[in-house]
Structures are given as structure tokens and as C-alpha cells.
Design a protein around this motif. Structure first.
Motif, PDB file in Angstrom:
ATOM      1  N   VAL A  55       0.857  -1.195   0.000  1.00 26.51           N
ATOM      2  CA  VAL A  55       0.000   0.000   0.000  1.00 26.51           C
ATOM      3  C   VAL A  55       0.891   1.241   0.000  1.00 26.51           C
ATOM      4  O   VAL A  55       1.680   1.441   0.927  1.00 26.51           O
ATOM      5  N   HIS A  56       0.752   2.082  -1.009  1.00 29.37           N
ATOM      6  CA  HIS A  56       1.522   3.321  -1.091  1.00 29.37           C
ATOM      7  C   HIS A  56       0.560   4.490  -1.305  1.00 29.37           C
ATOM      8  O   HIS A  56      -0.243   4.465  -2.238  1.00 29.37           O
ATOM      9  N   TYR A  57       0.643   5.478  -0.430  1.00 22.35           N
ATOM     10  CA  TYR A  57      -0.228   6.643  -0.545  1.00 22.35           C
ATOM     11  C   TYR A  57       0.590   7.916  -0.502  1.00 22.35           C
ATOM     12  O   TYR A  57       1.757   7.918  -0.099  1.00 22.35           O
ATOM     13  N   LEU A  58      -0.057   9.008  -0.900  1.00 21.24           N
ATOM     14  CA  LEU A  58       0.640  10.269  -1.090  1.00 21.24           C
ATOM     15  C   LEU A  58      -0.320  11.426  -0.845  1.00 21.24           C
ATOM     16  O   LEU A  58      -1.440  11.417  -1.372  1.00 21.24           O
ATOM     17  N   PHE A  59       0.078  12.393  -0.025  1.00 19.63           N
ATOM     18  CA  PHE A  59      -0.712  13.614   0.151  1.00 19.63           C
ATOM     19  C   PHE A  59      -0.308  14.653  -0.890  1.00 19.63           C
ATOM     20  O   PHE A  59       0.889  14.842  -1.155  1.00 19.63           O
ATOM     21  N   LEU A  60      -1.312  15.349  -1.454  1.00 18.05           N
ATOM     22  CA  LEU A  60      -1.064  16.400  -2.433  1.00 18.05           C
ATOM     23  C   LEU A  60      -1.673  17.711  -1.965  1.00 18.05           C
ATOM     24  O   LEU A  60      -2.724  17.727  -1.310  1.00 18.05           O
ATOM     25  N   THR A  61      -1.026  18.811  -2.322  1.00 20.35           N
ATOM     26  CA  THR A  61      -1.597  20.136  -2.118  1.00 20.35           C
ATOM     27  C   THR A  61      -2.509  20.469  -3.295  1.00 20.35           C
ATOM     28  O   THR A  61      -2.569  19.733  -4.291  1.00 20.35           O
ATOM     29  N   ALA A  62      -3.188  21.607  -3.207  1.00 24.25           N
ATOM     30  CA  ALA A  62      -4.058  22.026  -4.302  1.00 24.25           C
ATOM     31  C   ALA A  62      -3.264  22.273  -5.572  1.00 24.25           C
ATOM     32  O   ALA A  62      -3.654  21.846  -6.670  1.00 24.25           O
ATOM     33  N   SER A  63      -2.117  22.959  -5.458  1.00 24.45           N
ATOM     34  CA  SER A  63      -1.315  23.250  -6.656  1.00 24.45           C
ATOM     35  C   SER A  63      -0.754  21.970  -7.272  1.00 24.45           C
ATOM     36  O   SER A  63      -0.649  21.855  -8.494  1.00 24.45           O
ATOM     37  N   GLN A  64      -0.418  20.988  -6.445  1.00 26.24           N
ATOM     38  CA  GLN A  64       0.048  19.712  -6.976  1.00 26.24           C
ATOM     39  C   GLN A  64      -1.082  18.975  -7.696  1.00 26.24           C
ATOM     40  O   GLN A  64      -0.866  18.386  -8.766  1.00 26.24           O
ATOM     41  N   ALA A  65      -2.280  18.998  -7.119  1.00 27.98           N
ATOM     42  CA  ALA A  65      -3.421  18.360  -7.772  1.00 27.98           C
ATOM     43  C   ALA A  65      -3.705  19.025  -9.118  1.00 27.98           C
ATOM     44  O   ALA A  65      -4.060  18.348 -10.096  1.00 27.98           O
ATOM     45  N   GLN A  66      -3.538  20.338  -9.169  1.00 28.93           N
ATOM     46  CA  GLN A  66      -3.756  21.055 -10.424  1.00 28.93           C
ATOM     47  C   GLN A  66      -2.693  20.698 -11.460  1.00 28.93           C
ATOM     48  O   GLN A  66      -2.931  20.793 -12.667  1.00 28.93           O
ATOM     49  N   ALA A  67      -1.511  20.276 -10.988  1.00 25.67           N
ATOM     50  CA  ALA A  67      -0.423  19.920 -11.908  1.00 25.67           C
ATOM     51  C   ALA A  67      -0.523  18.487 -12.402  1.00 25.67           C
ATOM     52  O   ALA A  67       0.151  18.115 -13.373  1.00 25.67           O
TER      53      ALA A  67
END
Length: 390
Positions: free
Chosen positions: A75-87
Motif C-alpha cells: 500500500v503506497h499513498y501520497l498527500f497532495l496540495t491544491a497546486s500539486q493536484a492542479q499539476a
């Protein structure tokens, strides 16, 4: 008020989260890069404060995925910021291992504002191309077409709309906003409710529900959905990922662990994954365990007359004359009201079962109202106890 808040906490924390694979946005030539790695299975939106994710909600999601990673290192997970999600454009094409986008609880208005049109396009593109989606509380509002919040209607421009249904909350009869409460689901599990959405409450109809209702709220009438599965989407009004003593109280270790297993199994089913999940510990009350415990060919509440609710741990029918029950369908009967507070009534406001229940509102600390009745337990072989459901 133009936003929906769902599981929001005022204390702001800087979290160093073990088990995550990214900490800060990387930049190249001033442009935020998408941090999703080739082995990332779960992309979790995690920007707090005006990003719309509650600090406790982010922490809870980290606890859940760290627990699951301990069961299965794959299981591998990752948190993203808004700007990362937009990228992160074309996520299905560029990151073929990515299984699910996870949208935690918090504030749906702030989430859709922070992610904006480009974040919306990226997430919807992932869903349209058969990527799975988990929306918890505010994340369930965010994926809806529009929603009612505390009696007001909102159709924010950057809601995903991928679940083409009008959602509704908060459920004040469980926990008036901004409060939370432990509530019982139709499968017997205890979960934290903190303002999440449902369908069929007041301004919406159950007939508009799309998908399967995997669990409903057992503590209120109407069989309103608490967990919805629609195509490859999993929407949970309750916080199955909640961690005990982290922004909330009243959640036991056993309840938290069983909720983790339930959520992990739901994710495996929706996302088509096969990550390891420990077996349920069992121990559900007899009246919600799916078994005919007393051999009368009737199973669980409400089919078995020996069950007073799904929490009843004895399916055995009570001997004749050893149950004194009041449904308050025809008034308060032999019960006597005393005290200076608002009087008890046989109200039709959201009864547990039937058409009425005993109901009173306490307007202040010093103005109590008491509902009293004298019982004879002379014929009872096991003593007696009082149970009140609403």
C-alpha cells in the motif's frame, strides 16, 4: 455563510506524517510538479486551512493508510496540495498504477475553491477514465452535483458533479452542527458522524439515490444512506477513518480497528484492489450479526421479536409478561411529567420506529422536565433495566 463545513477543527497543526512519500511541492522553473510516483496507489488531497481539509481529517487519513500499510507493505499513498493536484494532468495515462483519488473531510466550499477548475478537470478526468474515488464527509459533498447545507442550497461552480445527485446535511437529529457524535450503522458498527451528507433527509428524496446503499443510519428513521457505492465511487457520510482521541472522543480501539477493516474492504471492492485486510474480529451484537442465535428461524432486528434494536446482544424472545413496552403511539399513557422545563410530549418528530416517541427539549440548565412511571418487577426472573431509543 457560503460554504459547507464538515469535520472542521480550529486548532492548526503542522503534521510530519510517517509513511507519506512526499512532504513539499517540488518546483521546476517556478511550476509546481505533480509528485505522484510510479508506485503510488492512493493520491490523497491534504491541503488544510483554506485548502479545505480539516486538520484532524488529514491526520485520520494518515492513521488509516499507515495502519493498512502495516497490514500490506504494498500500500503506497501520497498527500497532495491544491497546486500539486492542479499539476497532475491525465492521471490515468501518466500514472497507470494510481488506483484511487481520496478526498477527506473538511470544508467542501474551500476544497472546490482551492482546487478550482483545473483541479476539478484533473480529478474528473481520472474518474471518467475508470479511476476510483473515495469521498469522506466534505469529500462526498465535493463530488456531488450540488447540496443543501443547514437548510440552504449551494451549487458551487467547481464541485465535481461526478455523482449527479443533490446531497444534504447536516443530520441534526444525530449531531447538530458543529457537533459530532458516535452513531450506529445498519451493519452494527459504531462510527463518528460529523456533519456528513445523506439523501432523503428533508430537501431531497431517497428516490434520487444512485448506486447501492452499503450502510444506513440505524439511529434515525428512514434508512438514510451513510455509505454509498456508485460505480467506482465510495461516499461515506461517517468517518470510518477516524482515530480515537485525535480531535474526537468516544471511539474505542475495537470500533476504530473494525471501521478500518470495513473501509479497507470497501476500497478494495470499489478500486478492484486486493490489498490485505485482516478478518473482522466478530463480536457484533446478536441482533445484527446475521445469525439465527435463538433458533426461531427469525434473524436480527427487526425480524426477531427478541431484538429491541441492532445493539441488543440477546436474540432470545422474552418470556410472556416480562416486557413492559411503551411506543407512545397514543400519547404518554401512564407516564407522568414533572418539573418546570418544556413538557414531554408524544412527538412525531423523527421517531426511532413507528409514528411517535416521547420527546422533550431542555431550554436551560435550571429548567428540567422529568418523565416518570412506577413499574413492578415482581414477575421478572432476571431483574430489569430501562432502554430508551430515539
Amino acid at each position: 455563510m457560503k460554504h459547507n463545513a464538515c469535520m472542521s477543527v480550529t486548532t492548526l497543526l503542522v503534521l510530519l506524517l510517517a509513511g507519506t512519500t512526499n512532504a513539499l511541492a517540488t518546483k521546476s522553473g517556478g511550476t509546481t510538479a505533480c509528485p505522484i510516483a510510479p508506485d503510488t496507489d492512493f493520491a490523497v488531497y491534504g491541503q488544510t486551512f483554506k485548502g479545505g481539509v480539516g486538520t484532524s481529517s488529514r491526520s485520520w487519513m494518515a492513521h488509516f493508510f499507515d495502519w493498512w500499510k502495516a497490514q500490506d507493505p504494498n500500500v503506497h499513498y501520497l498527500f497532495l496540495t491544491a497546486s500539486q493536484a492542479q499539476a497532475c494532468t491525465n492521471m490515468r495515462g501518466n500514472y497507470p498504477n494510481l488506483k484511487m483519488w481520496v478526498q477527506p473531510g473538511g470544508n467542501a466550499y474551500d476544497q472546490q475553491s482551492a482546487l478550482g477548475a483545473s483541479g476539478k478537470a484533473n480529478i474528473n478526468g481520472f474518474i471518467v477514465n475508470q479511476g476510483a474515488y473515495l469521498g469522506v464527509c466534505a469529500g462526498a459533498y465535493y463530488v456531488a452535483r450540488d447540496y443543501w447545507w443547514e437548510g440552504k442550497y449551494y451549487a458551487h461552480p467547481n464541485l465535481l458533479g461526478a455523482y449527479p445527485v443533490t446531497m444534504e446535511g447536516a443530520i441534526g437529529s444525530i449531531a447538530p452542527w458543529p457537533g459530532y457524535a458516535m452513531t450506529v450503522l445498519s451493519n452494527g458498527r459504531n462510527a463518528i458522524y460529523y456533519g456528513g451528507p445523506t439523501v432523503g433527509l428533508q430537501h431531497t428524496s431517497l428516490a434520487s439515490l444512485l448506486g447501492a446503499k452499503d450502510a444506513s443510519f440505524a439511529s434515525i428513521s428512514g434508512s438514510l444512506p451513510a455509505v454509498i457505492v456508485y460505480n467506482r465511487m465510495l461516499l461515506t457520510s461517517v468517518h470510518l477513518e477516524a482515530f480515537k482521541n485525535d480531535g474526537i472522543s468516544g471511539l474505542s480501539t475495537r470500533d476504530r480497528t473494525e471501521n478500518y477493516k470495513y473501509l479497507a474492504n470497501l476500497i478494495n471492492g470499489v478500486a478492484g484492489t486486493t490489498f490485505k485486510v485482516p478478518a473482522y474480529s466478530g463480536g457484533l451484537p446478536q441482533c445484527s450479526d446475521g445469525l439465527d442465535n435463538d433458533g426461531d428461524h427469525l434473524i436480527d432486528y427487526p425480524a426477531d421479536p427478541g431484538c429491541s434494536s441492532i445493539l441488543d446482544d440477546d436474540e432470545t424472545d422474552a418470556p410472556a409478561g416480562q416486557v413492559i413496552a411503551d411506543g407512545f403511539e397514543n400519547g404518554l399513557g401512564a407516564w407522568v411529567v414533572n418539573g418546570t422545563g418544556a413538557p414531554w410530549t408524544a412527538s412525531s418528530l423523527d421517531p426511532y420506529t413507528g409514528g411517535r416517541h416521547a420527546y422533550a427539549v431542555q431550554p436551560g440548565v435550571s429548567t428540567m422536565a422529568y418523565l416518570e412511571r412506577t413499574f413492578s418487577l415482581a414477575s421478572f426472573t432476571k431483574g430489569g433495566h430501562l432502554i430508551y431509543y430515539r
